[in-house]
Design a protein around this motif. Structure first.
Motif, PDB file in Angstrom:
ATOM      1  N   LYS A 227     -45.146   3.903  15.175  1.00 25.46           N
ATOM      2  CA  LYS A 227     -45.517   2.685  16.027  1.00 25.46           C
ATOM      3  C   LYS A 227     -45.813   2.964  17.437  1.00 25.46           C
ATOM      4  O   LYS A 227     -46.875   2.393  18.185  1.00 25.46           O
ATOM      5  N   ILE A 232     -51.025   2.970  11.705  1.00 25.87           N
ATOM      6  CA  ILE A 232     -50.540   1.770  11.206  1.00 25.87           C
ATOM      7  C   ILE A 232     -49.518   2.306   9.962  1.00 25.87           C
ATOM      8  O   ILE A 232     -49.961   3.148   9.040  1.00 25.87           O
ATOM      9  N   ASP A 259     -46.679  -2.799   9.230  1.00 30.12           N
ATOM     10  CA  ASP A 259     -47.704  -3.374   9.721  1.00 30.12           C
ATOM     11  C   ASP A 259     -48.424  -4.079   8.464  1.00 30.12           C
ATOM     12  O   ASP A 259     -49.072  -5.203   8.537  1.00 30.12           O
ATOM     13  N   SER A 280     -49.894  -7.989   9.538  1.00 30.93           N
ATOM     14  CA  SER A 280     -49.592  -8.761  10.510  1.00 30.93           C
ATOM     15  C   SER A 280     -50.877  -9.319  11.421  1.00 30.93           C
ATOM     16  O   SER A 280     -52.057  -8.973  11.171  1.00 30.93           O
TER      17      SER A 280
END
Length: 421
Positions: A227, A232, A259, A280
């Protein structure tokens, strides 16, 4: 002529070397936890037909809802059209998915859900003008049989002839508690030296790797570092999703959320094929543009099929019901008791359990698809139990509707198998 004789004329089965296994058992009926063959034999489906029929075969509630939907809307192109079952399913999935998930992309099988997740990760960076071409995955992971999914899978028994055609993937070991720092340092080195787009993982349990279970804290360290470096994270929950690990999704048990999430198998209760890749809002926004070329150009004729969406909606209702949730707790407790009873057996090397997934390793070396493995499979079938060993690993992942008498028969068949090997 019997079904199994007719079968041999034209059918090519998956994961089958037909010269070694010339016949398949012909199943004529399935109901709840039971399979029936053309010779009148009955089997407990102790792996829920590859983890799909978690509410039992031909579940009355699911089939009744689907039958009604078939009279209303059967199939419609999902590019430019929408419909109530798809909209409702997206709403219901978002309610139980990890809180950062906000968009649902429909497809038709687990491999494809992973393929889409990989595309999301690679194109996300490309759309932002940051071309990245490397993915990170765990050793021994399995993510499917399409080329992207094979690329990130680490089991060469499935992938060997195709490896020269794969996308670029760097592999790291799964963290086991003792090697967490070493694994994290390896990850850091890859990220420092490669243009990494995404990290894909099976959360908590690696299914095809013989139900390999690994350290949650180590996974959280990996996700946190990804992150921080705008990599990803893609959770492949095709196997683990919909209650099998004791929570709706394995990712619910991990503090750092992915994600992207890939889902299939139990999504429709095993009735019809369907898959979902959720993501997301941040991922979605990288594709939201005046430039048509920045859209996600992936489509399936049967995307969001109304019948499949209806089966999934009925399955979600069952999953959230008190009855199924109580059954899950009962199965977990039963597995724990069986594990305590069996773990000291001289032919058991180790046991492990996450939710309703129970596995034991035999202290005997076996090929993944060798003769001894076949002997075990045939023995279980002779006892009226369908268990499909993965090498020297025997695992149980039965429907949530299995009763105690049936569970005890499964346990007894395993104990009896230990005496013949």
């Amino acid at each position: 002529m019997s079904l199994k004789q007719r079968d041999k004329k034209h059918i090519w089965h998956p994961l089958t070397q037909h010269k070694l296994h010339p016949e398949s058992i012909a199943i004529t009926k399935a109901k709840d936890c039971l399979l029936y063959d053309e010779d009148g034999n009955e089997y407990i489906d102790a792996i829920a037909s590859w983890y799909t029929c978690m509410y039992g075969h031909c579940n009355n509630y699911i089939t009744r809802n689907v039958a009604n939907q078939m009279q209303q809307l059967d199939q419609i192109v999902f590019s430019g059209f929408t419909h109530e079952p798809a909209v409702k399913l997206s709403e219901e999935l978002i309610k139980i998915l990890p809180k950062n998930q906000n968009k649902i992309f429909f497809s038709d099988n687990g491999s494809t859900s992973v393929e889409i997740g990989i595309k999301m990760a690679l194109q996300h960076h490309s759309n932002k003008g940051d071309k990245r071409n490397v993915l990170i995955a765990f050793e021994d992971g399995f993510h499917g049989d399409t080329f992207g999914a094979m690329s990130v899978s680490g089991l060469s028994v499935y992938n060997g002839p195709f490896e020269e055609f794969f996308i670029t993937v760097e592999r790291i070991p799964t963290p086991n508690g003792a090697n967490n720092t070493e694994v994290l340092n390896q990850l850091k080195s890859i990220i420092e030296n490669k243009k990494v787009a995404g990290f894909i993982y099976e959360p908590l349990v690696q299914g095809a790797a013989a139900m390999k279970m690994y350290n949650v804290r180590g996974l959280e360290d990996i996700l946190e570092y990804c992150k921080r470096n705008n990599i990803i994270t893609i959770a492949d929950e095709v196997m683990t999703g919909f209650g099998k690990t004791g929570s709706f999704f394995a990712s619910n048990q991990i503090d750092i959320k992915p994600d992207v999430i890939c889902l299939s198998k139990a999504l429709t209760g095993g009735l019809v094929p369907m898959a979902v890749t959720s993501c997301s809002q941040q991922i979605y926004e990288a594709f939201y543009s005046d430039d048509m070329g920045k859209g996600l150009f992936h489509a399936h004729t049967y995307s969001a099929n109304p019948i499949a969406c209806t089966a999934a909606l009925a399955s979600l209702e069952l999953l959230r019901s008190d009855n199924i949730q109580n059954n899950i707790k009962t199965i977990i407790a039963s597995h724990q008791a069986f594990g305590e009873r069996i773990k000291a057996h001289s032919k058991v090397q180790s046991i492990r359990q996450t939710g309703v997934i129970f596995a034991l390793d035999l202290n005997i070396k076996m090929e993944r698809y060798g003769n001894l493995r076949d002997t075990l499979l045939n023995f279980f079938m002779s006892q009226g139990v369908y268990l499909r060993p993965l090498g020297n690993t025997i695992y149980i992942q039965a429907p949530y509707t299995i009763n105690q008498k049936q569970l005890d028969k499964v346990y007894k068949s395993i104990e009896q198998a230990l005496e013949i090997i």
